[in-house]
Write a protein that holds these residues in place. Sequence first.
Motif, PDB file in Angstrom:
ATOM      1  N   VAL A   1       2.907  -5.752  -3.291  1.00  0.00           N
ATOM      2  CA  VAL A   1       3.984  -6.244  -2.144  1.00  0.00           C
ATOM      3  C   VAL A   1       3.108  -6.118  -0.827  1.00  0.00           C
ATOM      4  O   VAL A   1       3.414  -6.988  -0.010  1.00  0.00           O
ATOM      5  CB  VAL A   1       5.293  -5.280  -2.539  1.00  0.00           C
ATOM      6  CG1 VAL A   1       5.182  -3.996  -1.921  1.00  0.00           C
ATOM      7  CG2 VAL A   1       6.203  -6.090  -1.545  1.00  0.00           C
ATOM      8  N   LEU A   2       2.533  -4.966  -0.487  1.00  0.00           N
ATOM      9  CA  LEU A   2       1.704  -4.645   0.574  1.00  0.00           C
ATOM     10  C   LEU A   2       0.886  -5.927   0.954  1.00  0.00           C
ATOM     11  O   LEU A   2       0.701  -6.455   1.865  1.00  0.00           O
ATOM     12  CB  LEU A   2       0.873  -3.438   0.540  1.00  0.00           C
ATOM     13  CG  LEU A   2       1.624  -2.173   0.603  1.00  0.00           C
ATOM     14  CD1 LEU A   2       0.755  -0.982   0.300  1.00  0.00           C
ATOM     15  CD2 LEU A   2       2.238  -2.038   2.029  1.00  0.00           C
TER      16      LEU A   2
ATOM     17  N   ALA B   1       7.874  -4.220   3.255  1.00  0.00           N
ATOM     18  CA  ALA B   1       7.266  -4.237   1.719  1.00  0.00           C
ATOM     19  C   ALA B   1       8.189  -2.965   0.863  1.00  0.00           C
ATOM     20  O   ALA B   1       8.559  -3.379  -0.337  1.00  0.00           O
ATOM     21  CB  ALA B   1       5.940  -3.329   1.940  1.00  0.00           C
TER      22      ALA B   1
ATOM     23  N   GLU C   1       9.612  -3.956  -2.865  1.00  0.00           N
ATOM     24  CA  GLU C   1       9.068  -3.552  -3.954  1.00  0.00           C
ATOM     25  C   GLU C   1      10.147  -3.566  -5.146  1.00  0.00           C
ATOM     26  O   GLU C   1      11.065  -3.138  -5.091  1.00  0.00           O
ATOM     27  CB  GLU C   1       8.712  -2.099  -3.360  1.00  0.00           C
ATOM     28  CG  GLU C   1       7.903  -1.417  -4.580  1.00  0.00           C
ATOM     29  CD  GLU C   1       7.516   0.044  -4.164  1.00  0.00           C
ATOM     30  OE1 GLU C   1       6.790   0.504  -5.112  1.00  0.00           O
ATOM     31  OE2 GLU C   1       7.893   0.425  -3.206  1.00  0.00           O
TER      32      GLU C   1
END
Length: 982
Positions: free
Chosen positions: A107-108, A185, A189
Amino acid sequence: MGFSSYFLVVWDYIKFARENHIPVGPGRGSAAGSYVAYCLGITDIDPIENGLLFERFLNPERKSMPDIDSDFSVDGRDKVIEYVSQKYGSSRVAQIITFNRLTSKAVLKDVARVIGVPLPRANHVSKIVPVVRGKPTKLDVLISEASPSKEFSQMYENNAPVLPDTIDELTAEWGIQFQEWIDIARSLEGTNKTFGIHAAGVVISADPLHDLVPMARGKNGEMITQYAMDDIESLGLLKMDFLGLKNLSVIEKALEFIRERNAMLGIDRQVDFRTEYLELDDPKTYEFLANGELDGIFQLDASSGMRQIVRELKPTSLDDISSILALYRPGPLDAGLIPMFINRKHGKEQIRYDFPELEPILKETYGIIVYQEQIMRIAREVAGYSLGEADILRRAMGKKKKEVMEQEQNRFREGAAANGIDPYDASNLFETMLKFSEYCFNKSHSKAYALLTFQTAYLKAHYPVEFSAALLQSNSSVIDKLPRYLTDAETLGVSLNPPRINHSGLGFRPILNREDYDADGNMKPNSGGEIMFGLDAIKGVRSSAEKIIEEREKNGKFKDLADLCCRLESRSITKRTFELMAQCGALEDIHPNRKAVAQAVEPMLTLIRQHKKRKPLKKPKAKKPKKGEPVMEEMSDEDFAVVVEEDRQNREQELADKLDVMLAELSEIEDYTPEEKMEFEKTLLGFFVSDDPLSQPKVLELGLSFWLLKLSAVSGKSRAAGMYQVAEHLESEEDRMESGLEEHTESIRLAANGAEFLGLGLVIAVKELTTKKGLKMAKLSVEDFSGSCDAVLFPMVYEKVKDLSLLNKVVVFWGTIDRGTQFVQLVVDDLVLVNDARFLRITATSRSRAEDAKRIIESVLEPWRALRKKPREPRVPVLLEIVQDALTHTREGNALYLPPKSLSRIYELGKKEGVDEAVLKKFLQSELKLCAESAAVHARMRLDSKYRLPLSLIDKAAEALRQQNFIVGIIPGESSGQNNHT
């Protein structure tokens, strides 16, 4: 319990699989504890004989749906699902959806891509996210006070950009700071990103599924539910688990090869792998396991840690194998149960039972609670629980609810008191059970899988050629495993023939030669067997291999390159396929020059295609004659057919002439260099064919000059730890005993923990890792002539050598041996490429002379140490050999002994040059005996780590030592005078 129909449904598709020769596993999960399942043939493990409990599977006192998981071969799984669909209706059978969720690392990167954070910065932050047992740490944990990455939490707290000098740029260009990026993020997540199909789950319904749950189609048109597994079960739908197990395919393929071999030899003997026919106490199988021969062995082919544990445990029964499978998990590893288990098995630690009732329950695991079934049996035998109640206790212990545990402990104490056990002792036992319940494993599952482990080990021990061929065939597309299995096959003595266009088939297959076997069908001692490399195992050729083999079988072998191109062009084989086959040597059947063939393919194919595009002749129409001209008769069909045939022959001859010219020009093209050939082979095949980097002159010179660490002495394969390969040339037992080989081999079986080493090997794998501090380190897989092992380069070392592109390079490396409880590895202090390697070897006749040598080296190093800015160059250890009390073995100033690998090569060269066999054997016997007698001397030759010389100072140090009458050699390299020790 009302589950008869469930059992019959499972029995039906298992019966279908067995009748259609689809490999079925012996059992999976707790269902192996059911005697009904065993009697129906659903499982192959006798639950009574193996101490398995039905209540672990189905508990009358805790009603729940049964769950019988079934293993099939990978190919067979789809056939079983198809059978079930046809039997119950395609609208009533479907596979189950799975959702792939966004992890912190993923997700980053995704958020960074959307908001415009540059890729290098996103990668940097992603890589400092710690991964624990395959799971990235959650972002909420990373920014908390207990963050495992202080760098990440500090960046978040300071609201810093990814790189410290770019915060203004980040703010100005994108208007976003570090915290905002991470917070976006965090909100995403764990959300679903994509969907897939569950590896095992299949739903069978009495009604059409589209009336009950939303449905969808998979990528290949499979019917799948849009509800995940937990939701399917909550609706009360029947879920079955059909798992595809590659090892079952390996076993079945190996058995197929064995049957083919027996048929060729005329042996009416079948290999039956049903448990009632297997020799579960076969000593050769357990010997293989004890030696760490675990590549390709089910469940044990995991890591160097598993290899080390099996080697130390030395299993001697199926119970031991089952225990290994149960213990090699995070909980028992962290709790240190494995060393305790090993020590108790070998009598190094006393086995104690707090109560006599515990001995029959815990005897098979040496007094340690390993299985969940043992907790249940303890509750029954000590405290009077029924097995149903004991199963509820086991589940409660796993959940550790405080109120429930207090109630159960009181009841356990009361039940134990009724059996005459002191309440205090009963409480201690309960606490022990509670502690071990964290680590306990399902015995039913472990026992069933132990049988598969034994089967693969049995095949490898008794049928190495067939097993290796089956293993390679099942893993031909697995890039990270294939090279390792190729090396393992060679270790077993199996020769691997490279792919050839006129001989290779699909997959790896044993080459059956009747002369390799005795009358009983056993392989003769000097015959290791051969395997032919399949065309489909060449990287990039898989999709075309079947068409090539079909053409060869239909119209005969290919005569030359022109014949190959003409016949395969019509089958839509691409230019790239031809080039790949040429580069790896698969076309050497038709032309020896690989580069010439690779370059000639494109113009040949172009010429052939142009030839095929030429339009055929058209029959001319009769023209109306002009006034005064005679009438021309129209050409007859027969005459025109003759003209067409002549034209076709002329065109074919024209094409053949042009192709002949091209073929003649091939000899003018210079072939690939040996290095280029090896690089292509390693890339496309996974192993070297034309040559071996370890056979290069400089490598051999180093190997002949001094005793390098044998990597097998680290990994523990005893056959290669010293002189086994030389001993193969001493055929009789009398020759072996006279050489002193057996005693010496045992004395150097394993290199000691913490010992310094100097080794040489080919780097076959490089895995770059990131520490918690974000620093780069690497784990290497290195192999030499004797075996392979892992080596670790910590950040300071890796920083110096990472630009060398180590993969597939031969290196000389040094450091210390680390034998942890869970792994064996070499901790590398430094390394050099073999072509850059030079070492100073000093021979001293006493320890006092050795100290004099050190002082001389110190004087050479002193000015270099005083330099403020030292040149960046490798510093290699000094090789110091002390030969006190062993001078009787010196021979005119030469080395005390020749390494056994060198002796083996001398023997082979001698045979090649026609030296008398008796003379060679006598030479080998005397040299091996000298090696055996000099074992103590070997230990005295060591690295002196304190004095590591820069390469630029080696010549200066050698000259200073020679002036003081030391025996000095520079290895490899030129040295003057009689003191040359190389």
